[in-house]
Write a protein that holds these residues in place. Structure first.
Motif, short mmCIF file in Angstrom:
data_model
loop_
_atom_site.label_atom_id
_atom_site.label_comp_id
_atom_site.label_asym_id
_atom_site.label_seq_id
_atom_site.Cartn_x
_atom_site.Cartn_y
_atom_site.Cartn_z
N GLU A 27 6.05 -0.46 -3.01
CA GLU A 27 4.79 0.24 -2.82
C GLU A 27 3.71 -0.68 -2.29
O GLU A 27 2.88 -0.29 -1.46
CB GLU A 27 4.36 0.84 -4.16
CG GLU A 27 3.12 1.71 -4.11
CD GLU A 27 2.78 2.29 -5.48
OE1 GLU A 27 2.61 3.50 -5.58
OE2 GLU A 27 2.68 1.51 -6.45
N ALA A 28 3.72 -1.95 -2.76
CA ALA A 28 2.64 -2.86 -2.41
C ALA A 28 2.89 -3.61 -1.10
O ALA A 28 1.93 -3.99 -0.42
CB ALA A 28 2.43 -3.87 -3.54
N CYS A 66 -5.28 -1.81 -0.29
CA CYS A 66 -4.72 -1.85 -1.64
C CYS A 66 -5.28 -3.08 -2.35
O CYS A 66 -5.66 -4.06 -1.69
CB CYS A 66 -3.20 -1.90 -1.57
SG CYS A 66 -2.39 -1.98 -3.18
N CYS A 72 -3.75 -5.28 -3.80
CA CYS A 72 -2.92 -6.45 -3.51
C CYS A 72 -3.20 -6.98 -2.10
O CYS A 72 -3.39 -8.17 -1.91
CB CYS A 72 -1.45 -6.08 -3.62
SG CYS A 72 -0.96 -5.49 -5.24
N PRO A 79 -10.22 -0.97 -2.47
CA PRO A 79 -9.14 -0.17 -3.06
C PRO A 79 -9.63 1.06 -3.82
O PRO A 79 -8.82 1.92 -4.16
CB PRO A 79 -8.48 -1.16 -4.06
CG PRO A 79 -9.06 -2.49 -3.75
CD PRO A 79 -10.40 -2.25 -3.15
N CYS A 125 -0.88 1.65 -7.67
CA CYS A 125 -1.56 1.64 -6.39
C CYS A 125 -2.66 2.69 -6.39
O CYS A 125 -2.47 3.81 -6.89
CB CYS A 125 -0.56 1.92 -5.27
SG CYS A 125 -1.27 1.81 -3.62
#
Length: 335
Positions: free
Chosen positions: A56-57, A105, A107, A134, A264
Motif C-alpha cells: 500500500e505504501a 501519503c 510515508c 496526508p 494509509c
C-alpha cells in the motif's frame, strides 16, 4: 565507473531476490503447502498485514522519492528564497496550503520534506506541509465523504479542524526550533567531471538521487511496517477499549488506535466508519485527524531523518493539539 557498476549490481541483485521470493510465495505450490502446514496462524496474519502495508505504501514512497530527486536537482536555494515568504507565519501558512493541495501519503512525504528542509525551506513551513499533505488533500477528503455515506459533516470537520491544528503545530515548531533539525545534511551532487546543464544529464542525476533516497527511506518503511504489523497481530483492538469509558478516554483510545494501525490516509476513513456504532463522533474525528499526521511507521521514518528531540516534541504537540482541538469541537457541537 567501477562504483556505479557496483551500485547497479547491488540494486539488480536485490530486485532479483525480491522477484524470486515473490514467485515462491505466489506461484510455488510446494511453498504454499509448506506455508499452510507448518506456519502458525499468528505469523501468517503478521506477514499478511506487513505485506499489505508495504504494498500500500510503496507507490506513494516511489512518488515521494521521485519528487525529492526532482527537488534536489531542479530546485535551487535561490528558488526557495524567492518562493517562500520572509515572514515566518506566512511561510508556515504557505506550507500548510501547499500540503493541502498535494496528494501524498505520510510515508512518501517524509523524503520530500527532508529535501525541502535541506534546500532551505523553514522548518515550520516544512512541518505544515508534512502534516496537511496526508491529511486534507483532495483524495483524502473525497474518500472520507464517500466512507460516511456522502455525509459532508465529517469530511468538512476533518479538513477544517485538521488544517487549523496543522497550522498551530507548525507555527509552534517554528518558535521552538531555529535550525533545520536534520540528523545529517542533505548531500549535494558531487561533480566528478565538467558540470553539464543538459536536460538529459539533469534527469539522470534526478533518477540517481531518487534511487538513493528510495533505498535510504525504504528500510525504515520496512521496519515501521514490521512493528505496526506485530502490534496489530498481538495487541487486540478489544484491549484498547479498556482505556475508554468516557469521552476523553475514548478520544485517546482512537488516537492510539490510529497511531498503531498506521493506516494509509486514503483508506482510513472506511475503517473509522466501521466504529460509528462503538465510539462517539468526536472520537472518530480524532482518529481521522491524528493518524495521517503521525503514526508508528511514520515516527520511525522521522527518527531516521530528524533529531530525536525534534521528533519527540512534534509527537507531543500533535497529540496535545489534536486532542484539545477535537475536545473543543465536541463542546461547541454537543457530540
Amino acid at each position: 565507473m567501477r562504483r556505479l557498476f557496483s551500485s547497479v549490481l547491488v540494486d539488480m541483485t536485490g530486485i532479483v531476490v525480491i522477484g524470486v521470493a515473490a514467485y515462491l510465495i505466489v506461484f510455488s505450490q510446494w511453498f504454499g503447502a509448506l506455508w499452510a502446514a507448518e506456519i502458525p496462524d499468528s505469523f501468517r496474519q503478521f506477514v499478511t498485514i506487513f505485506l499489505s502495508m508495504v504494498i500500500e505504501a510503496l507507490p506513494f514512497v516511489l512518488i515521494g522519492v521521485i519528487v525529492a530527486g526532482a527537488i534536489q536537482i531542479f530546485v535551487t536555494e535561490e528558488h526557495i528564497r524567492r518562493w517562500i515568504p520572509a515572514h515566518s507565519f506566512q511561510a508556515v501558512a504557505m506550507g500548510c496550503v501547499v500540503g493541502a493541495l498535494f496528494p501524498a501519503c505520510e510515508c512518501g512525504i517524509v523524503p520530500i520534506v527532508r529535501k525541502l528542509v535541506g534546500k532551505g525551506v523553514p522548518l515550520g513551513a516544512a512541518v505544515g506541509f508534512l502534516l496537511t499533505g496526508p491529511l486534507i488533500n483532495p483524495i483524502v477528503i473525497l474518500s472520507t465523504y464517500m466512507a460516511f455515506g456522502n455525509d459532508a459533516m465529517i469530511a468538512g470537520w476533518r479538513m477544517g479542524l485538521g488544517f487549523a491544528a496543522a497550522l498551530l503545530i507548525a507555527w509552534s515548531i517554528s518558535l521552538f526550533f531555529s535550525s533545520n533539525q536534520l540528523r545529517r545534511p542533505v548531500s549535494l551532487p558531487v561533480q566528478r567531471r565538467k558540470p553539464q546543464t543538459s536536460l538529459f544529464y539533469r534527469f539522470e542525476e534526478m533518477l540517481k538521487h531518487s534511487i538513493d533516497e528510495f533505498f535510504d527511506t525504504g528500510k525504515y518503511l520496512m521496519i515501521g511496517a514490521c512493528v505496526a504489523a506485530w502490534m496489530q497481530t498481538h495487541v487486540h483492538t478489544e484491549s484498547l477499549l479498556l482505556f475508554g469509558g468516557n469521552d476523553a478516554g475514548e478520544m485517546l483510545t482512537m488516537m492510539g488506535l490510529a497511531y498503531f494501525l498506521s493506516l494509509c490516509s486514503e483508506a482510513d476513513a472506511f475503517i473509522a466508519a466501521s466504529f460509528r456504532n462503538i465510539f462517539s463522533t468526536s472520537s472518530i474525528l480524532a482518529f481521522l485527524i491524528y493518524g495521517p499526521m503521525i503514526d508508528l511507521k511514520n515516527t520511525i521514518m522521522l527518527f531516521s531523518v530528524f533529531r530525536a528531540r525534534f521528533v519527540v516534541v512534534l509527537l507531543m504537540l500533535v497529540t496535545a493539539v489534536v486532542w484539545l482541538g477535537v475536545w473543543a469541537a465536541k463542546m461547541t457541537q454537543g457530540w
